[in-house]
Scaffold this motif. Structure first.
Motif, PDB file in Angstrom:
ATOM      1  N   VAL A 199     -10.719  -1.949  15.669  1.00  0.00           N
ATOM      2  CA  VAL A 199     -10.892  -2.699  16.905  1.00  0.00           C
ATOM      3  C   VAL A 199      -9.582  -3.407  17.225  1.00  0.00           C
ATOM      4  O   VAL A 199      -9.037  -4.134  16.384  1.00  0.00           O
ATOM      5  N   ASN A 200      -9.070  -3.198  18.417  1.00  0.00           N
ATOM      6  CA  ASN A 200      -7.865  -3.887  18.860  1.00  0.00           C
ATOM      7  C   ASN A 200      -8.205  -5.316  19.286  1.00  0.00           C
ATOM      8  O   ASN A 200      -9.352  -5.605  19.626  1.00  0.00           O
ATOM      9  N   PRO A 201      -7.214  -6.210  19.290  1.00  0.00           N
ATOM     10  CA  PRO A 201      -7.471  -7.617  19.626  1.00  0.00           C
ATOM     11  C   PRO A 201      -8.121  -7.826  20.999  1.00  0.00           C
ATOM     12  O   PRO A 201      -8.839  -8.791  21.199  1.00  0.00           O
ATOM     13  N   GLN A 202      -7.901  -6.948  21.924  1.00  0.00           N
ATOM     14  CA  GLN A 202      -8.461  -7.114  23.263  1.00  0.00           C
ATOM     15  C   GLN A 202      -9.800  -6.393  23.436  1.00  0.00           C
ATOM     16  O   GLN A 202     -10.433  -6.500  24.475  1.00  0.00           O
ATOM     17  N   ASP A 203     -10.246  -5.668  22.414  1.00  0.00           N
ATOM     18  CA  ASP A 203     -11.484  -4.902  22.509  1.00  0.00           C
ATOM     19  C   ASP A 203     -12.706  -5.769  22.248  1.00  0.00           C
ATOM     20  O   ASP A 203     -12.634  -6.779  21.558  1.00  0.00           O
ATOM     21  N   GLY A 204     -13.821  -5.337  22.751  1.00  0.00           N
ATOM     22  CA  GLY A 204     -15.090  -6.026  22.545  1.00  0.00           C
ATOM     23  C   GLY A 204     -15.515  -6.781  23.787  1.00  0.00           C
ATOM     24  O   GLY A 204     -14.686  -7.355  24.480  1.00  0.00           O
ATOM     25  N   GLN A 205     -16.792  -6.761  24.054  1.00  0.00           N
ATOM     26  CA  GLN A 205     -17.345  -7.462  25.213  1.00  0.00           C
ATOM     27  C   GLN A 205     -17.205  -8.961  24.995  1.00  0.00           C
ATOM     28  O   GLN A 205     -17.493  -9.484  23.920  1.00  0.00           O
ATOM     29  N   ILE A 206     -16.764  -9.670  26.051  1.00  0.00           N
ATOM     30  CA  ILE A 206     -16.588 -11.119  25.985  1.00  0.00           C
ATOM     31  C   ILE A 206     -17.626 -11.764  26.889  1.00  0.00           C
ATOM     32  O   ILE A 206     -17.741 -11.413  28.064  1.00  0.00           O
ATOM     33  N   LEU A 207     -18.371 -12.720  26.299  1.00  0.00           N
ATOM     34  CA  LEU A 207     -19.488 -13.336  27.008  1.00  0.00           C
ATOM     35  C   LEU A 207     -19.427 -14.855  26.917  1.00  0.00           C
ATOM     36  O   LEU A 207     -19.062 -15.403  25.873  1.00  0.00           O
TER      37      LEU A 207
ATOM     38  N   ASP B  57     -16.463 -13.006  17.318  1.00  0.00           N
ATOM     39  CA  ASP B  57     -15.363 -13.962  17.364  1.00  0.00           C
ATOM     40  C   ASP B  57     -15.788 -15.054  18.348  1.00  0.00           C
ATOM     41  O   ASP B  57     -16.002 -14.775  19.530  1.00  0.00           O
ATOM     42  N   MET B  58     -15.939 -16.290  17.875  1.00  0.00           N
ATOM     43  CA  MET B  58     -16.501 -17.371  18.687  1.00  0.00           C
ATOM     44  C   MET B  58     -15.475 -18.452  18.973  1.00  0.00           C
ATOM     45  O   MET B  58     -14.805 -18.932  18.053  1.00  0.00           O
ATOM     46  N   LEU B  59     -15.393 -18.838  20.234  1.00  0.00           N
ATOM     47  CA  LEU B  59     -14.599 -19.992  20.645  1.00  0.00           C
ATOM     48  C   LEU B  59     -15.580 -21.056  21.134  1.00  0.00           C
ATOM     49  O   LEU B  59     -16.362 -20.807  22.059  1.00  0.00           O
TER      50      LEU B  59
END
Length: 166
Positions: free
Chosen positions: A11-19, A43-45
């Protein structure tokens, strides 16, 4: 007997759905679709004063590693300040818990759930956002709270009133 070779998952750093989920920003790095349901990684902010309300999930284990900042994790019997480098494990069994960022800086967490499934809950209640974007938390009036409880039950979770652990 056939020799099966598993492919690497990358998985690249920019990959994955962001919600945006309850005002926090979660990137679904690895989902159950990619792991055959074995686990999911998120990955949680968590912005200042952010974090989910009290909730429980009896059928999966949730673990957090604090990459930056800090959160306060609470149950009915415990309160733990998880700072950078801390690890928190919430075992299967349904202990009611929450976590909150009580500081003035963003907390960054790595979350793994076993088995997968929590990410589907986030997909249903969340709003797609750009990386690093925070939306205000939704207003949780009685109708919104009831809707959240119905959706949570669908994914093996239970949500509680915001003051449940006070």
């Amino acid at each position: 007997m056939e020799n099966l070779i598993n492919d690497l998952t990358t998985v690249n750093p920019q990959d994955g759905q962001i919600l945006s989920v309850v005002g926090d920003t979660y990137r679904l790095v690895i989902t159950g679709e990619q792991t055959g349901g074995a686990y999911a990684a998120i990955d949680m902010l968590i912005p200042p004063k952010g974090g989910p309300g009290p909730h429980a999930h009896a059928n999966f284990q949730e673990s957090f590693y604090v990459l930056e900042g800090e959160i306060v994790v609470k149950t009915k019997t415990q309160s733990f300040v998880a700072r950078k480098g801390s690890f928190v494990n919430i075992p299967k069994g349904g202990v009611v818990h929450n976590f909150k960022n009580e500081t003035d800086t963003i907390a960054h967490l790595w979350c793994v759930v076993v088995p997968a499934g929590l990410e589907k809950f986030f997909q249903e209640i969340g709003t797609p956002v750009a990386a690093g974007t925070f939306l205000p938390p939704p207003i949780m009036d009685q109708a919104a709270q009831q809707r959240m409880q119905e959706i949570a039950r669908k994914y093996g979770q239970e949500v509680f009133p915001p003051d449940y652990l006070d």
